[in-house]
Design an enzyme around this catalytic site. Structure first.
Site, PDB file in Angstrom:
ATOM      1  N   SER A   1       4.856 -52.281  28.863  1.00 20.80           N
ATOM      2  CA  SER A   1       4.041 -52.118  30.063  1.00 20.80           C
ATOM      3  C   SER A   1       4.818 -52.651  31.269  1.00 20.80           C
ATOM      4  CB  SER A   1       2.692 -52.822  29.879  1.00 20.80           C
ATOM      5  OG  SER A   1       1.768 -52.409  30.864  1.00 20.80           O
TER       6      SER A   1
ATOM      7  N   ASP B   1      -2.476 -42.638  27.716  1.00 23.06           N
ATOM      8  CA  ASP B   1      -2.426 -43.912  28.425  1.00 23.06           C
ATOM      9  C   ASP B   1      -2.866 -43.702  29.876  1.00 23.06           C
ATOM     10  OD1 ASP B   1      -1.830 -46.394  29.496  1.00 23.06           O
ATOM     11  OD2 ASP B   1       0.126 -46.541  28.536  1.00 23.06           O
TER      12      ASP B   1
ATOM     13  N   HIS C   1      -3.144 -46.893  26.053  1.00 18.63           N
ATOM     14  CA  HIS C   1      -2.182 -47.916  26.458  1.00 18.63           C
ATOM     15  C   HIS C   1      -1.856 -48.875  25.317  1.00 18.63           C
ATOM     16  CE1 HIS C   1       0.059 -50.110  29.457  1.00 18.63           C
ATOM     17  NE2 HIS C   1      -0.558 -51.238  29.164  1.00 18.63           N
TER      18      HIS C   1
END
Length: 736
Positions: A587, A673, A708
Site C-alpha cells: 500500500s 481494490d 485492498h
C-alpha cells in the site's frame, strides 16, 4: 490483446493445463500516449489506458501478466506447497478465543479445521459475581452455546467475503452484521433476532462497515460513503421500518473529512466523529434519546485533533480529552490528556502534560480506573490509572497512582483487548513480540495481578528460545537515528556467520507504527536462515508525532532515504549483502518500495510490493478518485500548489522509472481494490519492462476477485503468503 505486435505472445486461458508451466515471453503493453498538463508541465503517460477496468483488452492484459508470472514461478510450486503445509501444520486450526463478558453472556469466536472463516458464539454467564472467563475446550460441548454468526455459511457461494459490522444490542437480543462479497468495501447490513435465530426483513445496502445500537435497541446508526468511498453520512434506522424512512443524522460536505459513529463504554453517550488527517470534531447525544439532536462537543479548528471519552471522576461526569492544541503557548505535538465537565467541555484542566518522548495515543475509561495507551522508545505501552472516591476538589482529586505494566521484553507490543463492560474488576490485555506468540491476560487493577488466560498455540514444538530479537539503529542522511527491529533464528556455534539473507520491511505513512508481533508464517523464513527486519522510517508514528510530520507532504523523501539508510547500515555492518537483501512493503509501503527501487536499486536482490501506491501523483491529482481529497493532508495538494506537484513528481515511482538495472520485482494487486487501484502497479510494471536495463524478472500478479486486503479466507491467504515467501526464498538461494 494489449500487446505490441510481434513483441510478445500470451496464451489464452484455455491454452495451458492448470498447474503446468507455460513458456511465455513477458507481455508488452501497447502504448497509447495521453497528455497531462499541470502548472505548465506536460506529461505523456503511455499506459493510462490500463485504467479502464471494464475493458476486455485490459482484463486480457492482466490475465496475460498473471500467466507470465505463473510461468516464471512455476518451478517454485513445491516450495509454495511446503511453506503452505508448514503454516497449516503450525496453526491450531480448531480453536477458541478467550471469552469476553458483556451483560449476561460470554462472547467468543471459534475456528474450525477445514473452514475458511470464523464463527461467532456466546454462552451464558453462570455466576454474575464470577469474572473468570470459562475455560472452554474446542472439542468439548459448551453448555448453552449459541452460534450468533457462522461466516462460512454466509460466505458460501462467494469467491470473496469480508465481515464488516458485528454489533450486539445492549440487551443481547439483536445482532447487526454487514458483509462484503465483492471486495469493494461496500457492505450489506442485516439484522438477526438472537432469541429466535430469525434474520429480520430489514436490509440496508451500500453501507460502510460499522453499526451502533441505541441504548434501548430500537434504532441502529450506520454510515454510507460518497462516490469517492468517503464515509460522509450517518443515518438512523428504526428497526422494522422501511429503509426509505431512515433519517440523515449527520452529513459532512467537506471532502477532506471522514465520518464515524460509536458509543462511550459507559453507554451514556453516542458520539459522532468527524476527522481529516489533521483536524477533528466530535458530536454527542445522550444514548437514551436516540431521536434527539447531536450537539458539537468542541468546534473544529484547523490543525487541532482531539478525542473524548466519558468518565465519572469523584462522582462527577467528565469528558476526558486527548488533544494536540496549544497549551501554555506550546503546541502539544505528542498530545496531552485533559478533563472537563460534560456541560462545559471547553473548560479543561490538563491531567497529563505534553512530553517530547511520549506520544499519548488513547484513553479508555472504566467505572473505577482509566487505561492509558501510549508509546515511548518506539514501543507501545499500557498504564492503568485508578479513580478514587476523593471529592475534596483539590488538584488531582479523584485520581490515584498510575502504574505502567511491565513485561520484561526488549521488544514487545502491549495493548488493550476486548473490555465491553463499564464496570468490571479485570482488564483484558494482549501482549506479543516477534518471538512471543500472542498472550491474553486479565489484569486486576485492585491487586496488580496479571493472569495469563491464553497463549497462542504454535504446533510442532515451537520454542521461543530458538529465536532472538533486538533493536539496531541506522543513521539517516541528516543524522537522525532510525530504529530497526530485527528477528532471526538464534545463531549457534558452527552456524554461518557471514551476511545473512534478509527481508527488510517498511511502511512509513499515516503515522502508522509497525510494532513487534508474532507471525506463524514468518517461521518458514526464519527457519530457512532468513533474517526479518523492520525499518521504522519517518512518516510512521513509532517515535512520536514529529516522526510522522517529518515524513509527510514536503518532507516525504525522508521516508525513502531512511529506508535506504537502514539497508546500507545492514550491508555495511556485515549483517547482509545486496545479493541477499529483499525489500518488502504494501500500500503506502508499496510507494516506499517503488521509490527505493529508483533511488538505490543496487542495494537489493528483490523488491516485493503489495497493492503498491506507485503512481501517487496521477491519483492525487484526480479528486474524482476514491479518497483523493482526504489524502491531500498527507501528501499535499498538487492541483493547487505547484511546489507540491513538482515535489511529488520528483519521487513518484512511476514518474521516475529510469533506464537502469532494477532488482527482481514482484508486484501483487487486486482488481477490486478501492484504495490503491490495480492500475497503479499495472502501469508501473509496464513502464519498468519497457525502460529498465538488464534481465531482472519483473512480475505482476493480480487477484481478479479481491480488494485492498487481498484474497479472503485463511487458507487462501496462506496460499498467497506461501507464494510471496517462495519468491523471496528462491531469490536469495534458500528455496529448499
Amino acid at each position: 490483446m494489449a500487446l505490441d505486435s510481434g513483441t510478445g505472445t500470451v496464451p489464452s486461458p484455455g491454452d495451458a493445463t492448470p498447474g503446468t508451466a507455460v513458456a511465455v515471453t513477458p507481455p508488452v503493453a501497447k502504448r497509447v500516449p495521453a497528455e497531462r498538463l499541470h502548472h505548465g508541465d506536460t506529461v505523456v503517460d503511455e499506459y493510462e489506458w490500463l485504467r479502464d477496468k471494464d475493458s476486455p483488452e485490459v482484463i486480457a492484459y492482466l490475465e496475460a501478466e498473471n500467466a507470465y508470472t505463473e510461468s516464471q514461478t512455476a518451478h517454485m510450486q513445491p516450495l509454495r506447497e511446503a511453506v503452505f503445509d508448514e503454516i497449516k501444520a503450525r496453526t491450531q486450526e480448531t480453536d477458541l478465543s478467550v471469552p469476553a463478558r458483556m451483560g449476561d453472556w460470554w462472547y467468543y469466536s471459534r475456528s474450525f479445521e477445514g473452514k475458511q472463516y470464523g464463527v461467532h458464539c456466546r454462552c451464558p454467564v453462570v455466576d454474575p459475581d464470577d469474572w473468570t472467563p470459562p475455560a472452554l475446550e474446542a472439542a468439548a460441548e459448551i453448555p448453552g452455546e449459541q452460534v450468533l454468526l457462522d461466516s462460512n455459511a454466509v460466505a458460501e457461494g462467494h469467491d470473496f467475503f469480508a465481515l464488516g459490522a458485528f454489533s450486539v444490542s445492549h440487551d443481547g437480543t439483536l445482532l447487526a452484521f454487514s458483509t462484503d462479497t465483492v471486495g469493494d468495501e461496500r457492505y450489506l447490513l442485516r439484522f438477526k433476532d438472537l432469541r429466535t435465530g430469525e434474520i429480520l426483513a430489514d436490509e440496508i445496502a451500500g453501507t460502510a462497515p460499522g453499526a451502533t445500537w441505541s441504548l434501548d435497541g430500537t434504532h441502529i446508526f450506520y454510515q454510507t460513503v460518497d462516490e469517492s468511498w468517503r464515509p460522509d453520512t450517518v443515518w438512523r434506522h428504526r428497526l422494522g421500518t422501511a429503509k426509505d424512512s431512515d433519517v440523515v443524522v449527520y452529513h459532512e460536505p467537506d471532502e477532506r473529512y471522514w465520518v464515524s459513529i460509536g458509543a462511550t463504554r459507559s453507554e451514556k453517550y453516542l458520539m459522532i466523529w468527524v476527522g481529516s488527517k489533521i483536524t477533528s470534531e466530535g458530536l454527542v447525544l445522550e444514548s437514551d434519546d436516540p431521536e434527539g439532536e447531536f450537539r458539537i462537543l468542541l468546534p473544529r479548528r484547523e490543525g487541532v485533533e482531539y478525542s473524548a471519552e466519558h468518565a465519572v471522576v469523584a462522582g462527577q461526569d467528565r469528558f476526558l480529552f486527548l488533544h494536540n492544541d496549544v497549551v501554555d503557548g506550546v503546541k502539544a505535538e505528542n498530545f496531552v490528556l485533559s478533563e472537563a465537565p460534560v456541560d462545559d467541555p471547553a473548560n479543561q484542566t490538563v491531567l497529563i502534560p505534553h512530553r517530547d518522548d511520549v506520544r499519548l495515543e488513547d484513553v479508555d475509561c472504566f467505572a473505577d480506573h482509566l487505561v492509558l495507551s501510549y508509546r515511548r522508545e518506539a514501543l507501545p505501552r499500557v498504564a492503568v490509572w485508578p479513580l478514587t472516591s476523593d471529592t475534596s476538589g483539590t488538584p488531582g482529586a479523584g485520581y490515584g497512582e498510575m502504574r505502567e505494566l511491565e513485561f520484561g521484553l526488549e521488544l514487545f507490543s502491549a495493548g488493550v483487548g476486548s473490555n465491553p463492560e463499564w464496570a468490571q474488576p479485570t482488564l483484558r490485555i494482549g501482549l506479543t513480540s516477534f518471538i512471543t506468540p500472542m498472550q491474553v491476560f486479565d489484569y486486576v487493577p485492585a491487586t496488580g495481578e496479571l493472569i495469563l488466560r491464553k497463549e497462542q498455540q504454535v504446533l510442532g514444538g515451537y520454542d521461543p528460545n530458538d529465536y532472538e530479537q533486538h533493536r539496531d539503529w541506522a543513521v539517516a542522511e541528516d543524522g537522525t537515528r532510525i530504529p530497526i527491529s530485527i528477528v532471526r533464528r538464534r545463531v549457534t556455534a558452527g552456524d554461518d556467520a557471514g551476511p545473512a539473507p534478509t527481508l527488510l520491511y517498511g511502511y512509513g505513512s499515516y503515522e502508522s507504527s509497525i510494532d513487534p508481533g508474532f507471525s506463524v508464517s514468518r517461521l518458514s523464513l526464519l527457519d530457512r536462515g532468513l533474517v526479518f527486519a523492520v525499518a521504522h522510517v519517518r512518516g510512521g508514528g513509532e517515535m512520536g508525532r514529529l516522526w510522522y510530520e517529518n515524513g509527510k507532504t514536503l518532507t516525504k523523501k525522508n521516508t525513502f532515504t531512511d529506508f535506504v539508510a537502514c539497508a546500507r547500515h545492514l550491508i555495511d555492518s556485515g549483517a547482509t549483502a545486496p545479493d541477499r537483501l529483499v525489500a518488502d512493503g504494501g500500500s503506502a509501503g508499496g510507494l516506499l518500495m517503488g521509490a527505493v527501487a529508483n533511488l538505490a536499486p543496487e542495494l537489493f536482490a528483490g523488491i516485493l510490493a503489495s497493492v503498491p501506491f506507485v503512481d501517487p501523483l496521477t491519483s492525487i491529482l484526480d479528486p474524482s478518485l476514491p479518497l483523493t481529497v482526504i489524502e491531500w493532508d498527507e501528501w499535499g495538494n498538487p492541483l493547487a500548489d505547484p511546489d507540491v506537484y513538482f515535489y511529488m513528481k520528483s519521487y513518484s515511482p512511476y514518474e521516475n522509472v529510469a533506464a537502469q538495472r532494477y532488482p527482481a520485482i514482484l508486484a501483487v494487486t487486486s482488481l477490486n481494490d478501492t484504495r490503491v487501484l490495480y492500475v497503479e502497479p499495472a502501469k508501473w510494471v509496464a513502464r519498468l519492462r519497457a525502460t529498465a536495463t538488464g534481465d531482472s524478472p519483473l512480475l505482476l500478479k493480480t487477484e481478479m476477485s479481491a480488494g485492498h486486503g487481498g484474497v479472503s479466507g485463511r487458507y487462501e491467504k496462506w496460499k498467497e503468503v506461501a507464494f510471496e515467501y517462495a519468491w523471496v526464498l528462491d531469490l536469495v538461494g534458500r528455496g529448499v
